[in-house]
Motif scaffolding. Structure first.
Motif, short mmCIF file in Angstrom:
data_model
loop_
_atom_site.label_atom_id
_atom_site.label_comp_id
_atom_site.label_asym_id
_atom_site.label_seq_id
_atom_site.Cartn_x
_atom_site.Cartn_y
_atom_site.Cartn_z
N ALA A 16 0.82 -1.22 0.00
CA ALA A 16 0.00 0.00 0.00
C ALA A 16 0.85 1.26 0.00
N ALA A 17 2.11 1.15 0.42
CA ALA A 17 2.98 2.33 0.45
C ALA A 17 3.12 2.96 -0.93
N ARG A 18 3.04 2.14 -1.98
CA ARG A 18 3.19 2.65 -3.34
C ARG A 18 2.05 3.58 -3.73
N ASP A 19 0.90 3.42 -3.08
CA ASP A 19 -0.28 4.23 -3.42
C ASP A 19 -0.76 5.01 -2.20
N HIS A 20 0.14 5.30 -1.29
CA HIS A 20 -0.26 5.87 -0.01
C HIS A 20 -0.56 7.35 -0.08
N GLY A 21 0.04 8.06 -1.02
CA GLY A 21 -0.04 9.52 -1.02
C GLY A 21 -1.46 10.06 -1.02
N ALA A 22 -2.28 9.60 -1.96
CA ALA A 22 -3.65 10.10 -2.06
C ALA A 22 -4.45 9.72 -0.83
N ALA A 23 -4.32 8.47 -0.38
CA ALA A 23 -5.06 8.02 0.80
C ALA A 23 -4.61 8.78 2.04
N ALA A 24 -3.33 9.12 2.12
CA ALA A 24 -2.83 9.84 3.29
C ALA A 24 -3.45 11.22 3.39
N SER A 25 -3.48 11.95 2.28
CA SER A 25 -4.01 13.31 2.33
C SER A 25 -5.51 13.33 2.57
N LEU A 26 -6.22 12.32 2.06
CA LEU A 26 -7.67 12.26 2.22
C LEU A 26 -8.10 11.73 3.57
N LEU A 27 -7.35 10.74 4.09
CA LEU A 27 -7.83 9.98 5.24
C LEU A 27 -6.85 9.94 6.39
N TRP A 28 -5.67 9.35 6.16
CA TRP A 28 -4.78 9.03 7.28
C TRP A 28 -4.24 10.26 7.98
N ALA A 56 1.29 9.16 10.33
CA ALA A 56 0.27 10.20 10.44
C ALA A 56 0.17 10.73 11.87
N SER A 57 0.18 9.83 12.85
CA SER A 57 0.12 10.27 14.25
C SER A 57 1.51 10.57 14.81
N VAL A 218 -15.07 11.35 4.08
CA VAL A 218 -14.16 11.67 2.98
C VAL A 218 -14.97 11.68 1.69
N PRO A 219 -15.05 12.82 0.99
CA PRO A 219 -15.78 12.86 -0.28
C PRO A 219 -15.18 11.85 -1.28
N LEU A 220 -16.06 11.16 -2.00
CA LEU A 220 -15.62 10.14 -2.94
C LEU A 220 -15.98 10.54 -4.37
N ASP A 221 -15.08 10.22 -5.29
CA ASP A 221 -15.38 10.31 -6.71
C ASP A 221 -14.59 9.20 -7.41
N ARG A 222 -14.76 9.09 -8.70
CA ARG A 222 -14.11 8.01 -9.45
C ARG A 222 -12.59 8.16 -9.47
N VAL A 229 -8.79 2.45 -1.79
CA VAL A 229 -8.67 0.99 -1.70
C VAL A 229 -7.21 0.58 -1.66
N LEU A 230 -6.42 1.08 -2.60
CA LEU A 230 -5.03 0.64 -2.73
C LEU A 230 -4.13 1.19 -1.63
N GLY A 231 -4.51 2.31 -1.03
CA GLY A 231 -3.67 2.92 -0.01
C GLY A 231 -4.12 2.64 1.40
N SER A 232 -4.87 1.55 1.58
CA SER A 232 -5.39 1.20 2.90
C SER A 232 -5.44 -0.31 3.06
N GLY A 233 -5.98 -0.76 4.19
CA GLY A 233 -6.10 -2.19 4.42
C GLY A 233 -7.04 -2.89 3.45
#
Length: 276
Positions: A16-28, A56-57, A218-222, A229-233
């Motif tokens: 997931a680290a490879r796709d973490h950037g977007a998930a981090a800014s939106l969620l983590w 993140a923490s 977290v607002p969702l779009d396509r 999905v890819l940046g999380s469990g």
């Protein structure tokens, strides 16, 4: 305890680290900052962040404790730990140290003032025994804290992803499906209400137990839903799929979000704080 994250879980989060950037800014990152705000690390405190992920923490705690404090951030997912380490360097947080290690065997020369475990305690083998060991690494009067998902959080999102996968995998009989439920999911359901989380913490021998709630969507779009999905469990659900199958699942999932008019991810969370 054999591992702070089961080897399979470490593999998932490492990928997931490879796709973490977007998930981090939106969620983590927002969740990590809200978590740390509620547990309020003090200037100069020593902090252990167990199952730290990409920090993140840990980064937020490092800002709070300042250069006279110390944060040890520990996780088995080397890719995420490397991201956290680079963030600490970029922010000049020399007192925030990231370690690729098994928190089950972690030890320190001095006790900690504060234990953080954000969205990771349910991945630990034998959640209760693991939590007791972590609380034992705190000084008398130290604070043990955990952030976890509130009841209903992530469920609609996860259900649509599961449904999108079902066409690619044979349906399990109901009894087998129940046995196949990930242990982390079963553990997280034990502590997904304020009352249950408070009772669990008190059962660890902690006093002055308080539970805080974080309401976040977290607002969702396509464009961002698959990144989450890819940046999380959730990546565990698709990690074994070949590229062609994964693309079909992605398209089916995104179409389902549109068809069901799911425009937000419910990331409601609970934070428990107890004193040793």
């Amino acid at each position: 305890m054999s591992s702070s994250r089961a080897p399979r879980t470490a593999e998932v989060f490492d990928a997931a680290a490879r796709d973490h950037g977007a998930a981090a800014s939106l969620l983590w990152d927002p969740l990590g900052e809200e978590y740390v705000e509620r547990v309020a690390p003090a200037h100069g405190e020593r902090v252990l962040d167990a199952c730290c992920g990409a920090g993140a923490s840990a980064i937020a705690a490092g800002r709070a404790v300042g250069a006279t404090g110390r944060v040890d951030a520990v996780d088995l997912a080397a890719g995420l730990v490397d991201l956290g380490r680079r963030r600490a360097v970029a922010e000049g947080l020399d007192h925030v140290r990231f370690h690729v290690d098994d928190v089950a065997g972690w030890s320190a020369a001095r006790p900690y003032d504060l234990l953080l475990c954000g969205y990771g305690v349910f991945f630990l083998p034998d959640m209760d025994a693991s939590a007791r060991r972590l609380s034992g690494m705190l000084r008398p009067g130290g604070r043990f804290t955990v952030a976890t998902w509130a009841e209903g959080a992530l469920e609609e999102f996860g259900a649509l992803l599961f449904r999108s996968l079902s066409a690619e995998r044979p349906r399990l009989p109901e009894e087998e499906a129940e046995r196949a439920e990930p242990p982390a999911r079963r553990a997280s359901r034990r502590i997904d209400t304020a009352d249950a989380l408070a009772r669990w913490a008190a059962g660890l021998g902690l006093s002055d137990v308080r539970v805080h709630r974080i309401d976040r969507t977290v607002p969702l779009d396509r464009d961002n839903a698959w990144n989450l999905v890819l940046g999380s469990g959730f990546r565990a659900m698709v990690i074994d799929l070949d590229e062609e199958v994964r693309d079909r699942v992605r398209d089916r999932f995104l179409d389902a979000l549109d068809a069901e008019n799911v425009r937000a991810l419910d990331a409601a969370s609970l934070v428990v704080v107890g004193t040793v």
